[in-house]
Design a protein around this motif. Structure first.
Motif, PDB file in Angstrom:
ATOM      1  N   UNK A  31      -2.080  -3.341 -12.276  1.00 21.88           N
ATOM      2  CA  UNK A  31      -1.009  -2.343 -12.300  1.00 21.88           C
ATOM      3  C   UNK A  31      -1.579  -0.929 -12.378  1.00 21.88           C
ATOM      4  N   UNK A  32      -2.555  -0.704 -13.256  1.00 20.68           N
ATOM      5  CA  UNK A  32      -3.127   0.638 -13.405  1.00 20.68           C
ATOM      6  C   UNK A  32      -3.814   1.090 -12.126  1.00 20.68           C
ATOM      7  N   UNK A  33      -4.552   0.185 -11.487  1.00 22.35           N
ATOM      8  CA  UNK A  33      -5.263   0.561 -10.260  1.00 22.35           C
ATOM      9  C   UNK A  33      -4.302   0.794  -9.092  1.00 22.35           C
ATOM     10  N   UNK A  34      -3.278  -0.042  -8.982  1.00 23.11           N
ATOM     11  CA  UNK A  34      -2.380   0.038  -7.818  1.00 23.11           C
ATOM     12  C   UNK A  34      -1.319   1.126  -7.950  1.00 23.11           C
ATOM     13  N   UNK A  35      -0.827   1.344  -9.161  1.00 20.91           N
ATOM     14  CA  UNK A  35       0.312   2.239  -9.324  1.00 20.91           C
ATOM     15  C   UNK A  35       0.029   3.474 -10.177  1.00 20.91           C
ATOM     16  N   UNK A  85       0.557   5.845 -15.467  1.00 25.08           N
ATOM     17  CA  UNK A  85       1.914   6.070 -15.972  1.00 25.08           C
ATOM     18  C   UNK A  85       2.785   4.819 -15.908  1.00 25.08           C
ATOM     19  N   UNK A  86       2.318   3.811 -15.142  1.00 23.32           N
ATOM     20  CA  UNK A  86       3.066   2.566 -15.017  1.00 23.32           C
ATOM     21  C   UNK A  86       2.436   1.435 -15.836  1.00 23.32           C
ATOM     22  N   UNK A  87       1.553   1.755 -16.777  1.00 25.86           N
ATOM     23  CA  UNK A  87       0.819   0.719 -17.517  1.00 25.86           C
ATOM     24  C   UNK A  87       1.753  -0.265 -18.218  1.00 25.86           C
ATOM     25  N   UNK A  88       2.898   0.210 -18.665  1.00 28.95           N
ATOM     26  CA  UNK A  88       3.844  -0.678 -19.369  1.00 28.95           C
ATOM     27  C   UNK A  88       4.398  -1.780 -18.464  1.00 28.95           C
ATOM     28  N   UNK A 128       0.832  -1.204   0.000  1.00 28.20           N
ATOM     29  CA  UNK A 128       0.000   0.000   0.000  1.00 28.20           C
ATOM     30  C   UNK A 128       0.864   1.251   0.000  1.00 28.20           C
ATOM     31  N   UNK A 129       1.908   1.245   0.819  1.00 29.19           N
ATOM     32  CA  UNK A 129       2.835   2.379   0.860  1.00 29.19           C
ATOM     33  C   UNK A 129       3.509   2.566  -0.497  1.00 29.19           C
ATOM     34  N   UNK A 130       3.981   1.458  -1.078  1.00 28.83           N
ATOM     35  CA  UNK A 130       4.627   1.521  -2.387  1.00 28.83           C
ATOM     36  C   UNK A 130       3.665   2.061  -3.439  1.00 28.83           C
ATOM     37  N   UNK A 131       2.411   1.632  -3.365  1.00 26.55           N
ATOM     38  CA  UNK A 131       1.405   2.105  -4.320  1.00 26.55           C
ATOM     39  C   UNK A 131       1.206   3.612  -4.216  1.00 26.55           C
ATOM     40  N   UNK A 132       1.127   4.111  -2.990  1.00 25.52           N
ATOM     41  CA  UNK A 132       0.948   5.557  -2.796  1.00 25.52           C
ATOM     42  C   UNK A 132       2.164   6.315  -3.313  1.00 25.52           C
ATOM     43  N   UNK A 184      10.201   1.004 -14.354  1.00 24.92           N
ATOM     44  CA  UNK A 184       9.064   0.265 -14.907  1.00 24.92           C
ATOM     45  C   UNK A 184       9.222  -1.231 -14.671  1.00 24.92           C
ATOM     46  N   UNK A 185      10.441  -1.726 -14.832  1.00 29.46           N
ATOM     47  CA  UNK A 185      10.701  -3.150 -14.584  1.00 29.46           C
ATOM     48  C   UNK A 185      10.480  -3.481 -13.110  1.00 29.46           C
ATOM     49  N   UNK A 186      10.970  -2.608 -12.220  1.00 24.60           N
ATOM     50  CA  UNK A 186      10.840  -2.863 -10.787  1.00 24.60           C
ATOM     51  C   UNK A 186       9.393  -2.819 -10.329  1.00 24.60           C
ATOM     52  N   UNK A 187       8.576  -1.972 -10.934  1.00 25.33           N
ATOM     53  CA  UNK A 187       7.162  -1.926 -10.554  1.00 25.33           C
ATOM     54  C   UNK A 187       6.481  -3.244 -10.932  1.00 25.33           C
ATOM     55  N   UNK A 188       6.766  -3.763 -12.142  1.00 20.20           N
ATOM     56  CA  UNK A 188       6.220  -5.060 -12.512  1.00 20.20           C
ATOM     57  C   UNK A 188       6.735  -6.164 -11.620  1.00 20.20           C
ATOM     58  N   UNK A 189       8.025  -6.093 -11.270  1.00 20.45           N
ATOM     59  CA  UNK A 189       8.627  -7.076 -10.379  1.00 20.45           C
ATOM     60  C   UNK A 189       8.030  -6.990  -8.985  1.00 20.45           C
TER      61      UNK A 189
END
Length: 491
Positions: free
Chosen positions: A307-311, A314-317, A27-31, A242-247
């Protein structure tokens, strides 16, 4: 309480509290992902690569050596504490020197971040022995609950700084505060204090045990970081972010399904006679597969909405990265308990051999895929994990006596059920739920996937499912025991 009961009880506490910790951290990371820019994430992610590699080296396998010992020895524990503290301090100094070199090379912000993050290594080294004592004594309830509180508090600090425009430093302070608070709560939870003694014989024993183990851990950590290093150097910090967000989505899944059992595995397996380790490994893997397969493959199906809802948009990729990485579920489920099992029987050399193979193949895949972007890297690593899986199976046969066919077939039931579920959910998202909003579509997909998986699981593997559930029923709350018993009897 038997070792088996301690393992299951400890794992259930670890799973529950770990889920709470991971959810709050997620949750913190998402914010933070909504508040900060990809370039800011990328700078911290690139600096953190070197910190995380150093972190595997500084304890030199000492916590695992303490956990494996039959009895807790005060002199050995004190020797371990001072060794860990000195090695972590030296690592922090080396990291700081690297940060100064980066600053002199013209990257002042990156260098400053490296120096700041490196200071946290000293705190991590100072708590390593206390944490090992808790794990050795199956104190996972205390460990998980207190570290959850520390990480959540650190997250609040990080979000506050990000909201007030501190950018990169919000992420840095979040990591440092989490390390400090985690150390404080663990020190308070463990009433042990090191003595001013040092035993060279104990240090030599740690070296003999930890030599091959630390080599394996280093190889494993470098293997994990090779893709990030290549992305950071070749494609830049935005692509790395972008890679780290997917990871991060995949790490959340691993943390809630596999990691809690893995954390308790070494403690429990080390208390078993060597002949029983193979069967214990197989039971852990079978039980984990019931959850890991639907979670991973379900996540691959719903990644775009997730991904779109959580992040944020801009992180859709990053969704394609998450999907590609989540397909690694079968190798991951088998591999994550291999190292604890081999460590428990003292066959750490086999881990080194496997890790060398993983490092070489990962490096080759990354070098081939990096010109094609982050999705190609993620897909290549997943394919590589499947192709090198026979190495792990052969390693388990030699180390703990498990036949390759028996190990591989242990995952067929949940694998088939989860694969069909993922296909059905993907089809529903694309052709039935396409006009719904992302949130409604995500919730509908999750509900549909859960129902389909349970039905298919009992249809394709009723005996497998019932036997696994019966093992865990005695350790659940009474209400859940009654519900589970009724479900199993009906099957």
């Amino acid at each position: 309480m038997s070792i088996r009961r301690k393992l299951i009880a400890g794992s259930l506490w670890s799973i529950g509290a770990s889920f709470t910790s991971l959810f709050s951290g997620f949750l913190v990371f998402s914010i933070l992902a909504h508040l900060l820019q990809p370039a800011e994430f990328g700078i911290v992610a690139f600096a953190a690569i070197f910190i995380e590699i150093a972190a595997t080296f500084m304890t030199a396998g000492i916590p695992e050596a303490l956990i494996q010992r039959e009895k807790w020895d005060e002199t050995a524990a004190s020797t371990a504490f001072w060794t860990s503290l000195v090695s972590s301090t030296l690592c922090a100094v080396a990291i700081s020197a690297a940060g100064v070199w980066v600053i002199l090379s013209g990257s002042s912000l990156l260098g400053a971040v490296i120096i700041a993050l490196g200071s946290g290594l000293i705190v991590d080294g100072a708590r390593a022995v206390h944490e090992a004592k808790l794990r050795r004594e199956f104190g996972y309830k205390v460990l998980a609950l207190r570290t959850t509180t520390a990480k959540l508090s650190a997250g609040i600090v990080g979000v506050g700084l990000a909201y007030h425009g501190f950018g990169v430093w919000a992420l840095v302070v979040n990591r440092l505060v989490a390390a400090i608070l985690s150390a404080v709560v663990i020190w308070r939870a463990v009433p042990w204090r090191p003595r001013l003694v040092f035993s060279k014989s104990d240090l030599r024993q740690f070296g003999r045990f930890g030599g091959t183990l630390i080599t394996a851990k280093m190889l494993g950590e470098i293997t994990k970081r090779i893709p990030e290093l290549a992305i950071g150097f070749v494609l830049g910090p935005v692509a790395l972010a972008s890679y780290r967000v997917g990871l991060r989505g995949l790490q959340f899944l691993i943390g809630t399904t596999i990691r809690p059992l893995q954390v308790t595995a070494l403690t429990a397996l080390s208390r078993l006679p060597p002949a029983a380790v193979g069967e214990a490994y197989l039971r852990m893997t079978r039980a984990t597969a019931l959850v890991s397969f639907p979670v991973f493959l379900g996540a691959a199906a719903i990644a775009p909405d997730f991904v779109v809802l959580c992040f944020g948009q801009k992180w859709a990729s990053s969704a394609s990265v998450m999907t590609a990485l989540a397909l690694v579920v079968a190798p991951a489920t088998l591999v994550y308990f291999a190292a604890p099992a081999l460590t428990a029987v003292g066959n750490t050399r086999l881990i080194v051999v496997s890790d060398i193979a993983q490092l070489l193949t990962s490096t080759l895949v990354v070098l081939i895929a990096v010109p094609f972007g982050i999705v190609a890297i993620a897909a290549g690593l997943t394919i590589r994990s499947h192709l090198t899986l026979p190495i792990v199976l052969l390693m388990l046969r030699k180390g703990v006596g498990l036949r390759v066919r028996r190990t591989a077939t242990a995952l067929i039931g949940p694998g088939v059920a989860a694969s069909l579920m993922a296909i059905a959910v993907t089809a529903a998202r694309l052709f039935v739920l396409e006009d719904m909003g992302p949130l409604v579509r995500l919730l509908a997909s999750a509900l549909l996937g859960s129902v389909i998986y349970v039905v298919l699981l009992f249809a394709f593997a009723p005996r497998y499912t019932s036997e696994t559930l019966l093992e865990f029923l005695p350790y659940l709350p009474p209400r859940f025991q009654r519900i589970g018993s009724r479900i199993v009897k009906r099957r």
